[in-house]
Motif scaffolding. Structure first.
Motif, short mmCIF file in Angstrom:
data_model
loop_
_atom_site.label_atom_id
_atom_site.label_comp_id
_atom_site.label_asym_id
_atom_site.label_seq_id
_atom_site.Cartn_x
_atom_site.Cartn_y
_atom_site.Cartn_z
N LEU A 87 0.71 -1.17 0.11
CA LEU A 87 -0.11 -0.04 0.02
C LEU A 87 0.93 1.33 0.03
O LEU A 87 1.92 1.14 0.34
N TYR A 88 0.26 2.50 -0.40
CA TYR A 88 0.91 3.58 -0.27
C TYR A 88 0.27 4.19 0.93
O TYR A 88 -0.93 4.09 1.30
N ILE A 89 1.02 5.00 1.91
CA ILE A 89 0.63 5.73 2.76
C ILE A 89 0.94 7.13 2.70
O ILE A 89 2.27 7.42 2.34
N ARG A 90 0.12 8.06 2.98
CA ARG A 90 0.27 9.62 3.03
C ARG A 90 -0.06 10.26 4.13
O ARG A 90 -0.56 9.66 5.19
N LEU A 109 9.83 -0.29 -9.90
CA LEU A 109 8.94 -1.27 -8.76
C LEU A 109 7.75 -1.74 -9.21
O LEU A 109 7.11 -1.13 -9.82
N GLN A 110 7.81 -2.98 -9.23
CA GLN A 110 6.55 -3.72 -9.54
C GLN A 110 6.24 -4.98 -8.63
O GLN A 110 6.99 -5.56 -7.96
N VAL A 111 5.05 -5.12 -8.31
CA VAL A 111 4.41 -6.19 -7.34
C VAL A 111 3.54 -7.19 -8.50
O VAL A 111 3.03 -7.00 -9.18
N GLN A 112 3.56 -8.35 -7.91
CA GLN A 112 2.99 -9.37 -8.53
C GLN A 112 1.63 -9.95 -7.86
O GLN A 112 1.74 -10.18 -6.62
N ASN A 113 0.62 -9.98 -8.56
CA ASN A 113 -0.59 -10.49 -8.24
C ASN A 113 -0.59 -11.93 -8.53
O ASN A 113 -0.02 -12.70 -8.89
N ALA A 114 -1.76 -12.84 -7.95
CA ALA A 114 -1.87 -14.13 -7.94
C ALA A 114 -2.01 -14.83 -9.40
O ALA A 114 -1.61 -15.75 -9.58
N ARG A 115 -2.16 -13.85 -10.19
CA ARG A 115 -2.10 -14.44 -11.91
C ARG A 115 -1.04 -14.42 -12.38
O ARG A 115 -0.66 -14.82 -13.54
N TRP A 149 2.52 -8.47 -13.25
CA TRP A 149 3.57 -7.71 -12.47
C TRP A 149 2.85 -6.23 -12.84
O TRP A 149 2.50 -5.83 -13.59
N ILE A 150 2.50 -5.62 -11.42
CA ILE A 150 1.75 -4.44 -11.43
C ILE A 150 2.69 -3.17 -11.05
O ILE A 150 3.36 -3.42 -10.01
N ASP A 151 2.69 -2.31 -12.01
CA ASP A 151 3.50 -1.05 -11.55
C ASP A 151 3.33 -0.48 -10.18
O ASP A 151 2.18 -0.36 -9.85
N CYS A 152 4.24 0.18 -9.67
CA CYS A 152 3.86 0.96 -8.21
C CYS A 152 4.97 1.91 -8.49
O CYS A 152 5.96 2.18 -7.76
N PRO A 153 4.26 2.86 -9.14
CA PRO A 153 5.03 4.20 -9.46
C PRO A 153 5.27 5.20 -8.44
O PRO A 153 4.49 5.18 -7.43
#
Length: 395
Positions: A39-42, A250-256, A259-263
């Motif tokens: 998660l992002y936290i601000r 930076l990329q995170v991987q889901n169950a499928r 690779w999902i970008d985390c810019p």
């Protein structure tokens, strides 16, 4: 296990400070913990001017003379603290193309009578203040504030999954040394947890050694296919990443297996749930596989500064009893065959203490330190790697 999320949620920490908005915050946090693991936290309260100075000095570290950086090499520290040359760290048996320095809460080295895994605790190697004025003071201040924030945040994690706010506090303090007369653990530096921090430079592909080839990523031509940091999961409880430049990667991987970008998002930290938290909650909180791809040629270097919340190396593998109604919210995700499989560091059937598991993991990543200080553990790591390679050939 992470679900098939398509983006990383953004949470506002200030919502947790008001009784009116705290339930909304817990709903968002619970979703992130159970389904994403990132998660992002601000609006964290960490001063913007301090963050800016941390970034400025972090980048400046890599401009120090080569001889000064080599004076601080990690292989001079049995505590795995100090400078690592470009390409010196290994993830999933492959080279990570990054240059970095590892820092930590300033603590004394253990005595010879203490358990071996406590060698993970020890003093930093700091650059010469005449070459980088204010570096030590700035980073000490930053780590102190991040220690306080991460402690508050993990208490919110506990509440979000139906546990008492102080549920994880017992994992923060080491056992007293034999013969110690200091009753209060907060007054005994040898019992204090050691949080860690890295300052990392990921050069673009053009700056890498000849022979390291990478093409532009199909989804973004500013990212290459070169491994900056290989697929892995963070250890301990939680980590807090400051993305110090406006580079994707930076990329995170889901169950499928996607690779999902985390810019980078200005004014935020990226929070990753660690394997320690996953183990303690019996898989209710999820540690998610992530990686970093190097910037493509001409994009310039990417800088990042992750802070890792520590726990006592003496902590044992105790599982928390998470309420059934919270467990019921978690969806079982079926991991795609294309998803990266990352070995769980914290296996209670293999290790009695968290420190034992962490030490083995550090030897695996920093084999030059292992060769110098822990050759018996490095031999085990290499034997395991050879066995995995042989199995892959047979398959």
């Amino acid at each position: 296990m992470s679900s098939s999320f398509q983006s990383v949620p953004i949470l506002d920490y200030s919502l947790s400070l008001s009784p009116t908005t705290k339930p909304e915050f817990f709903d968002q946090l619970r979703h992130a913990l159970l389904e994403v693991g990132f998660l992002y936290i601000r609006n964290t309260g960490i001063p913007d001017e301090l963050v800016a100075k941390v970034v400025e000095l972090g980048k400046a570290f890599f401009d120090l003379p080569e001889e000064e950086k080599l004076r601080l090499e990690m292989k001079n520290s049995p505590h795995f603290l100090g400078y690592s040359r470009l390409g010196n760290e290994i993830t999933k048996h492959r080279t990570d193309w990054r240059e970095q320095i590892d820092l930590a809460t300033e603590l004394p080295a253990p005595s010879p009578s203490e358990p071996r895994y406590r060698q993970l605790r020890g003093p930093n190697q700091w650059p010469n203040p005449s070459l980088l004025p204010g570096f030590r003071e700035t980073y000490t201040n930053y780590m102190d504030l991040m220690t306080d924030f991460s402690t508050r945040f993990v208490s919110l994690i506990a509440e979000a999954i139906g546990l008492p706010p102080n549920a994880f506090e017992k994992f923060f303090w080491s056992d007293p040394e034999e013969g110690s007369t200091i009753a209060d653990p907060q007054q005994d530096p040898k019992r204090k947890r050691q949080d860690k921090l890295k300052i990392i430079k990921y050069p673009d592909v053009a700056a890498l050694p000849r022979g390291v080839n990478g093409t532009s990523n199909s989804s973004n031509d500013t990212i290459s296919t070169v491994q900056g940091a290989g697929p892995h999961k963070d250890s301990m409880l939680s980590s807090y990443l400051l993305q110090a430049t406006n580079h994707r990667g930076l990329q995170v991987q889901n169950a499928r297996g996607e690779w999902i970008d985390c810019p980078p998002i200005p004014g935020t930290f990226v929070v990753a749930i660690g394997q320690g938290l996953e183990a303690m909650t019996n898989g209710v909180c999820v540690a998610t596989t992530h990686r970093v791809l190097s910037p493509s040629a001409g994009a310039g270097s990417r800088f990042s500064i992750p802070f890792f919340q520590g726990v006592s190396y003496d902590a044992q593998f105790e599982e928390m009893v998470v309420p059934a109604e919270v467990k019921a919210l978690k969806r079982d995700a079926v991991l795609s065959e294309s998803a990266e499989v990352v070995e769980m560091t914290f296996k209670k059937e293999k290790f009695e203490r968290l420190g034992e598991a962490t030490l083995m993991n550090r030897v695996k990543s920093h084999q030059d330190v292992g060769e110098k200080y822990y050759p018996d553990l490095l031999a085990i790591v290499r034997e395991q790697a050879a066995s995995i390679a042989a199995s892959a050939i047979e398959a």
